[in-house]
Write a protein that holds these residues in place. Structure first.
Motif, mmCIF file in Angstrom:
data_model
loop_
_atom_site.group_PDB
_atom_site.id
_atom_site.type_symbol
_atom_site.label_atom_id
_atom_site.label_comp_id
_atom_site.label_asym_id
_atom_site.label_seq_id
_atom_site.Cartn_x
_atom_site.Cartn_y
_atom_site.Cartn_z
ATOM 1 N N THR A 130 0.833 -1.202 0.000
ATOM 2 C CA THR A 130 0.000 0.000 0.000
ATOM 3 C C THR A 130 0.872 1.259 0.000
ATOM 4 O OG1 THR A 130 -1.807 -1.102 1.183
ATOM 5 C CG2 THR A 130 -1.731 1.294 1.320
ATOM 6 N N ILE A 131 0.540 2.186 -0.881
ATOM 7 C CA ILE A 131 1.187 3.496 -0.889
ATOM 8 C C ILE A 131 0.483 4.357 0.164
ATOM 9 C CG2 ILE A 131 1.580 5.602 -2.231
ATOM 10 C CD1 ILE A 131 1.449 3.750 -4.763
ATOM 11 N N CYS A 175 -9.827 0.274 -2.672
ATOM 12 C CA CYS A 175 -9.369 -1.089 -2.364
ATOM 13 C C CYS A 175 -8.035 -1.105 -1.627
ATOM 14 C CB CYS A 175 -9.322 -1.940 -3.621
ATOM 15 S SG CYS A 175 -7.987 -1.536 -4.744
ATOM 16 N N GLY A 176 -7.604 0.043 -1.141
ATOM 17 C CA GLY A 176 -6.446 0.077 -0.254
ATOM 18 C C GLY A 176 -5.093 -0.033 -0.926
ATOM 19 N N MET A 177 -5.032 0.122 -2.241
ATOM 20 C CA MET A 177 -3.728 0.169 -2.893
ATOM 21 C C MET A 177 -3.001 1.456 -2.511
ATOM 22 S SD MET A 177 -4.735 -1.340 -6.642
ATOM 23 C CE MET A 177 -3.084 -1.221 -7.335
ATOM 24 N N VAL A 178 -3.794 2.474 -2.209
ATOM 25 C CA VAL A 178 -3.258 3.687 -1.582
ATOM 26 C C VAL A 178 -4.048 3.935 -0.305
ATOM 27 C CG1 VAL A 178 -2.392 4.811 -3.671
ATOM 28 C CG2 VAL A 178 -4.743 5.212 -2.954
ATOM 29 N N ASN A 179 -3.371 4.415 0.719
ATOM 30 C CA ASN A 179 -4.036 4.821 1.956
ATOM 31 C C ASN A 179 -4.122 6.345 1.905
ATOM 32 O OD1 ASN A 179 -4.771 5.595 4.549
ATOM 33 N ND2 ASN A 179 -3.487 4.068 5.573
ATOM 34 N N ASP A 180 -5.291 6.839 1.506
ATOM 35 C CA ASP A 180 -5.495 8.272 1.372
ATOM 36 C C ASP A 180 -6.350 8.846 2.500
ATOM 37 O OD1 ASP A 180 -3.874 8.793 -0.744
ATOM 38 O OD2 ASP A 180 -5.454 9.138 -2.222
ATOM 39 N N GLN A 190 -4.849 3.176 11.863
ATOM 40 C CA GLN A 190 -5.469 1.886 12.163
ATOM 41 C C GLN A 190 -5.195 0.905 11.015
ATOM 42 O OE1 GLN A 190 -9.961 0.891 12.184
ATOM 43 N NE2 GLN A 190 -9.565 1.596 14.265
ATOM 44 N N ILE A 191 -5.347 1.382 9.790
ATOM 45 C CA ILE A 191 -5.076 0.522 8.625
ATOM 46 C C ILE A 191 -3.599 0.195 8.530
ATOM 47 C CG2 ILE A 191 -5.054 0.442 6.094
ATOM 48 C CD1 ILE A 191 -7.689 2.018 6.145
ATOM 49 N N ILE A 192 -2.750 1.194 8.765
ATOM 50 C CA ILE A 192 -1.299 0.956 8.712
ATOM 51 C C ILE A 192 -0.894 -0.130 9.712
ATOM 52 C CG2 ILE A 192 0.965 1.972 9.218
ATOM 53 C CD1 ILE A 192 -0.192 4.649 8.117
ATOM 54 N N GLU A 193 -1.423 -0.058 10.926
ATOM 55 C CA GLU A 193 -1.083 -1.039 11.967
ATOM 56 C C GLU A 193 -1.659 -2.414 11.614
ATOM 57 O OE1 GLU A 193 0.957 -0.743 14.618
ATOM 58 O OE2 GLU A 193 1.414 1.194 13.711
ATOM 59 N N GLN A 194 -2.878 -2.415 11.093
ATOM 60 C CA GLN A 194 -3.549 -3.677 10.818
ATOM 61 C C GLN A 194 -2.901 -4.441 9.664
ATOM 62 O OE1 GLN A 194 -7.743 -3.153 10.094
ATOM 63 N NE2 GLN A 194 -8.145 -5.326 9.817
ATOM 64 N N PHE A 195 -2.357 -3.683 8.716
ATOM 65 C CA PHE A 195 -1.811 -4.339 7.527
ATOM 66 C C PHE A 195 -0.324 -4.069 7.350
ATOM 67 C CE2 PHE A 195 -6.338 -3.911 6.804
ATOM 68 C CZ PHE A 195 -6.682 -5.157 6.298
ATOM 69 N N LYS A 196 0.371 -4.053 8.463
ATOM 70 C CA LYS A 196 1.833 -3.862 8.395
ATOM 71 C C LYS A 196 2.434 -4.941 7.518
ATOM 72 C CE LYS A 196 3.540 -1.139 12.207
ATOM 73 N NZ LYS A 196 4.023 -1.110 13.588
ATOM 74 N N GLN A 197 3.269 -4.491 6.577
ATOM 75 C CA GLN A 197 3.881 -5.430 5.654
ATOM 76 C C GLN A 197 5.376 -5.517 5.924
ATOM 77 O OE1 GLN A 197 2.112 -2.767 3.160
ATOM 78 N NE2 GLN A 197 0.944 -4.216 1.920
ATOM 79 N N ALA A 198 5.865 -6.707 5.910
ATOM 80 C CA ALA A 198 7.284 -6.922 6.212
ATOM 81 C C ALA A 198 8.167 -6.316 5.123
ATOM 82 C CB ALA A 198 7.553 -8.410 6.356
#
Length: 198
Positions: A130-131, A175-180, A190-198
């Motif tokens: 996600t950007i 669809c969350g490809m960008v977090n705007d 909340q989204i950043i924490e929930q979908f933290k990517q390695a």
């Protein structure tokens, strides 16, 4: 009941409970399910020239009339089905948009066959991450970006309709490809924490 004391994005009309629910539960949450992706893509295409809220209010009708966005079923719609849809006031009765939905379902399936899933294909444009943008006011929100330009061009090349860069960017946001979500919106982190990517 939603907590209306929470800080939310500046574009959101908080006097509309269904709009608030969409913002809080769906908008910007990463989607990796092809059926949901097809639903969003179809609804974003239907939105062209209209407000998203206009489409959102009709979403349940779309789900019923478009077989819950089963891409195989939509791809097989014949002329009788298209004419029946055009007569139904529960959706946006634009012939080009309805025909585009059927065409796009067929093109969607072609991509699934080539890439294994449509999500695999689409998320590849952002390296499957996600950007996250830093937005504070309405003026900060882009209508399109270099990435949405590239996706739009590729989709058009593959025969999709109603997939201009602005529509594609709205789809990327949904669809969350960008977090705007704006910097002060509670949903952003909340989204950043929930979908933290390695």
């Amino acid at each position: 009941m939603k907590n209306n004391n929470l800080k939310r994005c500046p574009w959101l009309d908080q006097s509309k409970p269904d709009y608030v629910k969409y913002h809080d539960d769906e908008w910007g949450v990463p989607v990796h399910d092809d059926q949901k992706m097809f639903e969003y893509l179809t609804l974003e295409s239907a939105q062209a020239g209209l407000s998203w809220y206009t489409v959102l209010k009709k979403r349940e009708n779309y789900r019923q009339l478009f077989d819950n966005f089963d891409v195989q079923k939509v791809a097989s719609y014949d002329e009788d089905k298209i004419q029946a849809l055009l007569q139904n006031p529960g959706i946006i009765r634009n012939q080009l948009k309805i025909r585009a939905a059927v065409n796009n379902a067929q093109r969607f399936i072609e991509i699934q066959k080539e890439f294994g899933s449509f999500c695999e294909f689409l998320w590849g444009f952002v390296n499957h991450r996600t950007i996250v943008n830093d937005l504070t006011s309405l003026d900060d929100y882009p209508a399109q970006t270099e990435v949405s330009d590239r996706i739009s061009k590729e989709l058009k090349k593959r025969g999709f309709k109603f997939v201009g860069s602005t529509i594609v960017y709205a789809h990327m946001q949904a669809c969350g490809m960008v977090n705007d979500h704006s910097i002060d919106c509670y949903k952003r982190n909340q989204i950043i924490e929930q979908f933290k990517q390695a």
